[in-house]
Design an enzyme around this catalytic site. Structure first.
Site, PDB file in Angstrom:
ATOM      1  CG  ASN A 196     -10.026   7.861  37.834  1.00 18.57           C
ATOM      2  OD1 ASN A 196      -9.373   7.928  38.875  1.00 18.57           O
ATOM      3  ND2 ASN A 196      -9.085   7.238  36.978  1.00 18.57           N
ATOM      4  CG  HIS A 222      -7.212   4.249  40.914  1.00 16.92           C
ATOM      5  ND1 HIS A 222      -7.895   5.264  41.373  1.00 16.92           N
ATOM      6  CD2 HIS A 222      -6.927   4.544  39.724  1.00 16.92           C
ATOM      7  CE1 HIS A 222      -8.116   6.126  40.433  1.00 16.92           C
ATOM      8  NE2 HIS A 222      -7.433   5.761  39.179  1.00 16.92           N
ATOM      9  CB  CYS A 273      -4.622   6.922  40.021  1.00 13.34           C
ATOM     10  SG  CYS A 273      -5.298   8.204  38.878  1.00 13.34           S
TER      11      CYS A 273
HETATM   12  O1  UT7 Z   1      -6.632   6.539  36.705  1.00 16.00           O
HETATM   13  C1  UT7 Z   1      -5.870   5.838  35.987  1.00 16.00           C
HETATM   14  C2  UT7 Z   1      -6.068   6.638  34.805  1.00 16.00           C
HETATM   15  N1  UT7 Z   1      -6.749   6.227  33.625  1.00 16.00           N
HETATM   16  C3  UT7 Z   1      -7.266   4.945  33.362  1.00 16.00           C
HETATM   17  O2  UT7 Z   1      -7.200   4.035  34.023  1.00 16.00           O
HETATM   18  C4  UT7 Z   1      -8.089   4.831  32.091  1.00 16.00           C
HETATM   19  C5  UT7 Z   1      -7.611   3.529  31.352  1.00 16.00           C
HETATM   20  N2  UT7 Z   1      -8.305   3.447  30.102  1.00 16.00           N
HETATM   21  C6  UT7 Z   1      -9.502   3.359  29.894  1.00 16.00           C
HETATM   22  O3  UT7 Z   1     -10.542   3.246  30.946  1.00 16.00           O
HETATM   23  C7  UT7 Z   1     -10.140   3.132  28.594  1.00 16.00           C
HETATM   24  O4  UT7 Z   1      -9.159   3.089  27.611  1.00 16.00           O
HETATM   25  C8  UT7 Z   1     -11.309   4.215  28.088  1.00 16.00           C
HETATM   26  C9  UT7 Z   1     -12.575   4.164  28.871  1.00 16.00           C
HETATM   27  C10 UT7 Z   1     -10.494   5.921  28.317  1.00 16.00           C
HETATM   28  C11 UT7 Z   1     -11.470   4.072  26.651  1.00 16.00           C
HETATM   29  O5  UT7 Z   1     -12.177   2.848  26.358  1.00 16.00           O
HETATM   30  P1  UT7 Z   1     -11.697   1.984  25.408  1.00 16.00           P
HETATM   31  O6  UT7 Z   1     -12.471   0.609  25.372  1.00 16.00           O
HETATM   32  O7  UT7 Z   1     -10.112   1.882  25.462  1.00 16.00           O
HETATM   33  O8  UT7 Z   1     -11.957   2.833  23.902  1.00 16.00           O
HETATM   34  P2  UT7 Z   1     -11.044   3.273  22.774  1.00 16.00           P
HETATM   35  O9  UT7 Z   1     -10.168   4.518  23.431  1.00 16.00           O
HETATM   36  O10 UT7 Z   1     -10.523   2.169  21.990  1.00 16.00           O
HETATM   37  O11 UT7 Z   1     -12.241   3.837  21.731  1.00 16.00           O
HETATM   38  C12 UT7 Z   1     -13.051   3.018  21.286  1.00 16.00           C
HETATM   39  C13 UT7 Z   1     -14.086   3.754  20.260  1.00 16.00           C
HETATM   40  C14 UT7 Z   1     -13.273   4.848  19.227  1.00 16.00           C
HETATM   41  O12 UT7 Z   1     -14.226   4.775  18.167  1.00 16.00           O
HETATM   42  P3  UT7 Z   1     -13.806   3.979  16.869  1.00 16.00           P
HETATM   43  O13 UT7 Z   1     -12.347   4.662  16.424  1.00 16.00           O
HETATM   44  O14 UT7 Z   1     -13.767   2.715  17.421  1.00 16.00           O
HETATM   45  O15 UT7 Z   1     -14.595   4.401  15.799  1.00 16.00           O
HETATM   46  C15 UT7 Z   1     -13.668   6.108  20.137  1.00 16.00           C
HETATM   47  O16 UT7 Z   1     -13.421   7.163  19.165  1.00 16.00           O
HETATM   48  O17 UT7 Z   1     -14.760   4.552  21.115  1.00 16.00           O
HETATM   49  C16 UT7 Z   1     -14.702   6.135  20.898  1.00 16.00           C
HETATM   50  N3  UT7 Z   1     -15.086   6.794  21.996  1.00 16.00           N
HETATM   51  C17 UT7 Z   1     -16.102   7.101  22.417  1.00 16.00           C
HETATM   52  N4  UT7 Z   1     -17.532   6.762  22.138  1.00 16.00           N
HETATM   53  C18 UT7 Z   1     -18.267   7.361  22.831  1.00 16.00           C
HETATM   54  C19 UT7 Z   1     -14.101   7.095  22.967  1.00 16.00           C
HETATM   55  N5  UT7 Z   1     -14.656   7.789  23.757  1.00 16.00           N
HETATM   56  C20 UT7 Z   1     -15.828   7.659  23.584  1.00 16.00           C
HETATM   57  C21 UT7 Z   1     -17.197   8.426  24.407  1.00 16.00           C
HETATM   58  N6  UT7 Z   1     -18.191   8.085  24.023  1.00 16.00           N
HETATM   59  N7  UT7 Z   1     -16.914   8.968  25.659  1.00 16.00           N
END
Ligand code: UT7
Length: 320
Positions: free
Chosen positions: A277, A247, A111
């Site tokens: 993205n 990005h 990225c």
């Molecule tokens: O291009 C560069 C590469 N990538 C990035 O820049 C990505 C950077 N990271 C992010 O954008 C975020 O970390 C994500 C969008 C990937 C995830 O968001 P988050 O706020 O960090 O969520 P999390 O991983 O902490 O998950 C929170 C909760 C979890 O449930 P529990 O454990 O709290 O019950 C996950 O299982 O949300 C759950 N979860 C979802 N729920 C509904 C994870 N993905 C999803 C989903 N829909 N798609």
């Protein structure tokens, strides 16, 4: 000498997959995706390839710049998702465009790729080795995504963006780039020929694997730092920057960067709601949108900044 952008272009596939479509495949919903990422839709290839999208974006950039394909000396394609390893995407693009005098190669910095491609082109142009460069970010990320993994499939989309740079008299603008291979495990994707099982018998699928929280924390810390480093190197104040073209990974990342820099969020354009993205394509797609909307005026100062797998991150200053 300095390379000045004299034309931009972008292409995204027509096929749209929105959050409701994804909620029928994995356990997710529109509200969660919008709140956590800002993404509402993404465009996904049906008949296109990384090469075909790159060519369509490049044609627009060439047309706008008013040059002929034969004038291009250098073609750089930033991609992590080409369908073929050999020949490289840049040579395929060269063939399609009839850019017979160009030297072409691909660059993989995920990225951050478009920023690194921009800097690489600048290095060649300022050294006087080449005069006209075509730089492209093109990605078919849908081929690398596990559509059963809700933590990644909601984020990414396909597309391509391009810019033509011509050397002209002028002072060089600085850039700051970094890589940290020690943290590479946060965002990985095995190549197809490594597919199979590892020594522990676990699946090693050729899909993107990401520790989302680590990447998020890395981005909101390192992007403001690298921008501050760049401003210091350039000897200019943050208030002199007209736009920060980041990005497009997550709306919350862009907002957090603006907040840490104490800069006006209005200076951080975003289009990730529409495209998700698109890795190395996200910056040139946004740049082209702003250019075609007439939002970019001669003399404005822009910072482009990317971050992602490697880990890698960087920022470059440019004057429109
Ligand atoms: O291009 C560069 C590469 N990538 C990035 O820049 C990505 C950077 N990271 C992010 O954008 C975020 O970390 C994500 C969008 C990937 C995830 O968001 P988050 O706020 O960090 O969520 P999390 O991983 O902490 O998950 C929170 C909760 C979890 O449930 P529990 O454990 O709290 O019950 C996950 O299982 O949300 C759950 N979860 C979802 N729920 C509904 C994870 N993905 C999803 C989903 N829909 N798609």
């Amino acid at each position: 000498m300095i390379g000045k952008i004299c034309g931009t272009g972008a292409y995204v596939p027509a096929h749209v997959v929105d959050n409701h479509d994804l909620s029928r495949i994995v356990d997710t919903n529109d509200t969660w995706i919008r709140e956590r990422t800002g993404v509402a839709r993404r465009h996904i290839i049906e008949n296109d390839t990384t090469v075909s999208m790159a060519v369509k974006a490049a044609r627009q950039a060439i047309e706008q710049s008013g040059i002929s394909p034969e004038e291009i000396d250098l073609i750089l394609v930033s991609t992590i998702s080409s369908e073929v390893i050999l020949p490289c995407t840049a040579c395929e693009v060269q063939k399609e465009l009839g850019a017979v005098n160009a030297t072409g190669f691909d660059l993989n910095a995920a990225c951050t790729g478009f920023v690194f491609a921009y800097n690489t082109a600048q290095a060649y142009l300022t050294a006087g080795m080449y005069h006209t460069a075509l730089i492209i970010g093109a990605e078919s990320l849908s081929n690398l995504i596990n559509w059963k993994d809700r933590s990644t499939c909601i984020l990414f989309g396909d597309g391509a963006g391009a810019a033509v740079l011509r050397a002209e008299e002028g002072a060089v603008y600085p850039a700051v780039t970094h890589s940290d291979g020690l943290k590479g495990a946060a965002l990985t994707c095995m190549s197809r020929h490594r597919q199979g099982r590892n020594e522990e018998g676990e699946d090693m699928e050729s899909y993107m694997q990401m520790d989302g929280q680590s990447v998020f924390k890395f981005a909101v810390k390192k992007v403001p730092e690298v921008i501050e480093e760049l401003l210091e190197k350039a000897g200019i104040g943050i208030e002199e920057i007209d736009y920060f073209i980041l990005h497009q990974a997550n709306r919350r990342i862009v907002e957090a960067v603006a907040k840490r820099l104490k800069a006006d969020i209005e200076k951080f354009p975003m289009n990730l709601e529409e495209y998700g993205n698109t890795s190395s394509a996200s910056i040139p797609i946004l740049l082209d949108e702003m250019n075609r909307e007439g939002r970019l005026k001669k003399g404005q100062k822009l910072i482009i900044s990317g971050f992602g797998a490697g880990l890698s991150w960087g920022a470059s200053l440019l004057e429109w």
